[in-house]
Design a protein around this motif. Sequence first.
Motif, PDB file in Angstrom:
ATOM      1  N   LYS A   3       3.964   7.291   0.590  1.00  0.00           N
ATOM      2  CA  LYS A   3       3.518   6.531  -0.583  1.00  0.00           C
ATOM      3  C   LYS A   3       4.513   5.430  -0.904  1.00  0.00           C
ATOM      4  O   LYS A   3       5.717   5.666  -0.987  1.00  0.00           O
ATOM      5  CB  LYS A   3       3.382   7.459  -1.791  1.00  0.00           C
ATOM      6  CG  LYS A   3       2.110   8.306  -1.776  1.00  0.00           C
ATOM      7  CD  LYS A   3       2.007   9.067  -3.088  1.00  0.00           C
ATOM      8  CE  LYS A   3       0.895  10.103  -3.079  1.00  0.00           C
ATOM      9  NZ  LYS A   3      -0.444   9.565  -3.076  1.00  0.00           N
ATOM     10  N   CYS A   5       5.257   2.336  -3.775  1.00  0.00           N
ATOM     11  CA  CYS A   5       4.884   1.777  -5.071  1.00  0.00           C
ATOM     12  C   CYS A   5       5.647   0.468  -5.243  1.00  0.00           C
ATOM     13  O   CYS A   5       6.822   0.379  -4.866  1.00  0.00           O
ATOM     14  CB  CYS A   5       5.277   2.759  -6.178  1.00  0.00           C
ATOM     15  SG  CYS A   5       5.045   2.069  -7.816  1.00  0.00           S
ATOM     16  N   CYS A   6       4.985  -0.526  -5.771  1.00  0.00           N
ATOM     17  CA  CYS A   6       5.666  -1.796  -6.032  1.00  0.00           C
ATOM     18  C   CYS A   6       5.611  -2.100  -7.517  1.00  0.00           C
ATOM     19  O   CYS A   6       4.524  -2.158  -8.108  1.00  0.00           O
ATOM     20  CB  CYS A   6       5.013  -2.918  -5.234  1.00  0.00           C
ATOM     21  SG  CYS A   6       5.697  -4.535  -5.621  1.00  0.00           S
ATOM     22  N   ALA A  30       0.599   1.525  -4.047  1.00  0.00           N
ATOM     23  CA  ALA A  30       0.206   1.280  -5.440  1.00  0.00           C
ATOM     24  C   ALA A  30       1.036   0.123  -5.978  1.00  0.00           C
ATOM     25  O   ALA A  30       2.258   0.092  -5.821  1.00  0.00           O
ATOM     26  CB  ALA A  30       0.458   2.525  -6.282  1.00  0.00           C
ATOM     27  N   VAL A  32       2.070  -1.708  -9.401  1.00  0.00           N
ATOM     28  CA  VAL A  32       2.016  -1.435 -10.843  1.00  0.00           C
ATOM     29  C   VAL A  32       2.658  -2.563 -11.632  1.00  0.00           C
ATOM     30  O   VAL A  32       3.529  -3.277 -11.122  1.00  0.00           O
ATOM     31  CB  VAL A  32       2.714  -0.089 -11.182  1.00  0.00           C
ATOM     32  CG1 VAL A  32       2.011   1.065 -10.500  1.00  0.00           C
ATOM     33  CG2 VAL A  32       4.188  -0.133 -10.807  1.00  0.00           C
ATOM     34  N   SER A  69      -2.405  -0.634 -10.788  1.00  0.00           N
ATOM     35  CA  SER A  69      -2.430   0.259 -11.946  1.00  0.00           C
ATOM     36  C   SER A  69      -1.355  -0.118 -12.965  1.00  0.00           C
ATOM     37  O   SER A  69      -0.329  -0.713 -12.629  1.00  0.00           O
ATOM     38  CB  SER A  69      -2.181   1.692 -11.449  1.00  0.00           C
ATOM     39  OG  SER A  69      -1.894   2.547 -12.517  1.00  0.00           O
ATOM     40  N   HIS A  75       3.095   6.384 -10.668  1.00  0.00           N
ATOM     41  CA  HIS A  75       3.163   5.917  -9.281  1.00  0.00           C
ATOM     42  C   HIS A  75       4.594   5.833  -8.774  1.00  0.00           C
ATOM     43  O   HIS A  75       4.857   6.094  -7.605  1.00  0.00           O
ATOM     44  CB  HIS A  75       2.441   4.568  -9.149  1.00  0.00           C
ATOM     45  CG  HIS A  75       0.961   4.695  -9.256  1.00  0.00           C
ATOM     46  ND1 HIS A  75       0.191   5.221  -8.256  1.00  0.00           N
ATOM     47  CD2 HIS A  75       0.109   4.408 -10.271  1.00  0.00           C
ATOM     48  CE1 HIS A  75      -1.077   5.240  -8.628  1.00  0.00           C
ATOM     49  NE2 HIS A  75      -1.153   4.744  -9.858  1.00  0.00           N
ATOM     50  N   VAL A  76       5.510   5.488  -9.658  1.00  0.00           N
ATOM     51  CA  VAL A  76       6.919   5.474  -9.239  1.00  0.00           C
ATOM     52  C   VAL A  76       7.362   6.894  -8.904  1.00  0.00           C
ATOM     53  O   VAL A  76       7.993   7.148  -7.874  1.00  0.00           O
ATOM     54  CB  VAL A  76       7.811   4.861 -10.343  1.00  0.00           C
ATOM     55  CG1 VAL A  76       9.285   5.080 -10.035  1.00  0.00           C
ATOM     56  CG2 VAL A  76       7.523   3.362 -10.489  1.00  0.00           C
ATOM     57  N   ALA A  79       6.218   8.024  -5.457  1.00  0.00           N
ATOM     58  CA  ALA A  79       6.493   7.193  -4.271  1.00  0.00           C
ATOM     59  C   ALA A  79       7.694   7.663  -3.457  1.00  0.00           C
ATOM     60  O   ALA A  79       8.645   8.236  -3.982  1.00  0.00           O
ATOM     61  CB  ALA A  79       6.713   5.753  -4.722  1.00  0.00           C
ATOM     62  N   VAL A  82      10.111   2.607  -3.334  1.00  0.00           N
ATOM     63  CA  VAL A  82       9.746   1.801  -4.513  1.00  0.00           C
ATOM     64  C   VAL A  82      10.257   0.379  -4.294  1.00  0.00           C
ATOM     65  O   VAL A  82      11.466   0.152  -4.164  1.00  0.00           O
ATOM     66  CB  VAL A  82      10.382   2.369  -5.798  1.00  0.00           C
ATOM     67  CG1 VAL A  82       9.997   1.508  -7.002  1.00  0.00           C
ATOM     68  CG2 VAL A  82       9.971   3.815  -6.022  1.00  0.00           C
TER      69      VAL A  82
END
Length: 480
Positions: A3, A5-6, A30, A32, A69, A75-76, A79, A82
């Motif tokens: 996973k 997350c950005c 994801a 965000v 999102s 999401h963080v 992940a 990140v």
Amino acid sequence: MMKICCIGAGYVGGPTMAMIALNCHDIDVAVVDIAAPRINAWNSSNLPIFEPGLDDVVKACRGRNLFFSTDVEKHVAEADIVFVSVNTPTKLRGLGAGKAADLTYWESAARMIADVSTTDKIVVEKSTVPVKTAEAIEKILNHNSNGIQFQILSNPEFLAEGTAIEDLMKPDRVLIGGRETPDGKKAIETLKDVYAHWVPADRIITMNLWSAELSKLAANALLAQRISSVNAMSALCEATGADVSEVAYAVGKDSRIGPRFLNASVGYGGSCFQKDILNLVYICECNGLTEVANYWKQVVQINDYQKARFVKRVVSSMFNTVSGKKIAILGFAFKKDTGDTRETAAMDVCRGLIGDKAQLSIYDPQVTREQILRDLAVDKLDWDHPRHLQQSLNSKHVSVVSDPYEATKGAHGVCILTEWDEFKTLEYERIYKSMQKPAFVFDGRNVIDVNELRKIGFIVYSVGKPLDPWVKDLPAAPPS
Ligand code: UDX
Ligand code: UDX
Ligand code: ADP
């Protein structure tokens, strides 16, 4: 499934993550952001940024392995990697005001990551930051970590707006900087594997953290310096009768120099060049390197000079006054194929002309009326701060129109400030007929055929080209 997350769904975060999702079916991505309208736009058919090819990429993966999102913390927390791609504006107040990067958004993102994490993570710097930011971020993360391991990587983005998808698909290089410890090297390999899904191995370069951070600032500084160099030449060309396009062509044929990025213009813009150079200058000053700081400062000064010189040329050509005269502004974006106006040269040129009481009629195919009025209302350097969104210019000196022929109708002069392709093929005969006489064209982007327009009857100024006899015979403007 891995996973990613950005944090930050902007010009960099959005397209970059879409490209990872497109090429890595085995990774969940994801993106965000705290700005709900921005996330809503990413989830709609009307994306928040205009970028050729982006719609198709987003359509192909949104809902599959690409999600947008506002649930930042969830999401963080989930992940493995990140990315942090939040804004880093120039500081407006306090120590380093006007030069240093404001890391408020970065710091708050780092604290949040530390707060919500329950598993080890790789944290990747994506937004351009001052050298040694990773060290500060590492400290914040590790002081608040509750035993969780964070590895910091620097992975600066080199995409240019307007060609983001192409640049992401076939990057000249991907740069990954990390700690030279076993854990640091492992983190570098993990991120390398992500890019290796579509980028050839010999284009993925790894190095230490500080080199990676500095390389991004250095690349932007050298690119901006090329433009300031050719723009400085453009002033000399006008003074001597040389043609800057011919000079640039001849110079660019030298394989040591190369042909790209040698177009003289009314001045570079964009969110990166000025900000990154000011940042570089500040870092040099902090390290006692005054001569180095002064060297890079000149690049920004020449850019400001080029914009001021353009305004002066317009005013002096038009009998030393534009007061009450309608002037059409064609193009407001900082370059073609983007709706982005951050640091656009058009902003300074328009402000200069409004200062001389001109009546502006502005047309840009991609920039909204609201955006233009907001940009003209704020102070310099203020555009990257949230209060920018609340402001709007309410001026009798500016109208924004949706058609170039409406903008130019009844105008005394036309200023071309963005190199949109459509400006090459406008019906200039028609425009000439509808304008006041003498009719002036000031081309800040070398897009029009000077001779053709002179044949129609226009008095033409084009940056760095031999001057129109009309302009040449005017008394030299006094130095300001
Ligand atoms: C130069 C131009 O290259 C040539 O096109 C022109 O006709 C004459 O001037 P030259 O002076 O013979 O040629 O040598 P050049 O290879 O350009 O090097 C000039 C100086 O720059 C040398 O002292 C060289 O050591 C230095 N240099 C060059 C660097 O310090 N770093 C480099 O990356 C390249
Ligand atoms: C730049 C860098 O190119 C990119 O690698 C980095 O990641 C972000 O900053 P960007 O600002 O999107 O990208 O656009 P760029 O194409 O570099 O243009 C910057 C400005 O320079 C524009 O205003 C453009 O019109 C101007 N420019 C560019 C010139 O005036 N002349 C040129 O020859 C090239
Ligand atoms: P860039 O051009 O570098 O991508 P942008 O300004 O377009 O920069 O995007 C940065 C985004 O980061 C903005 O949409 C902003 O709302 C978002 N952002 C800033 N701070 C945070 C934060 N702490 N958490 C989530 N998003 C953030």
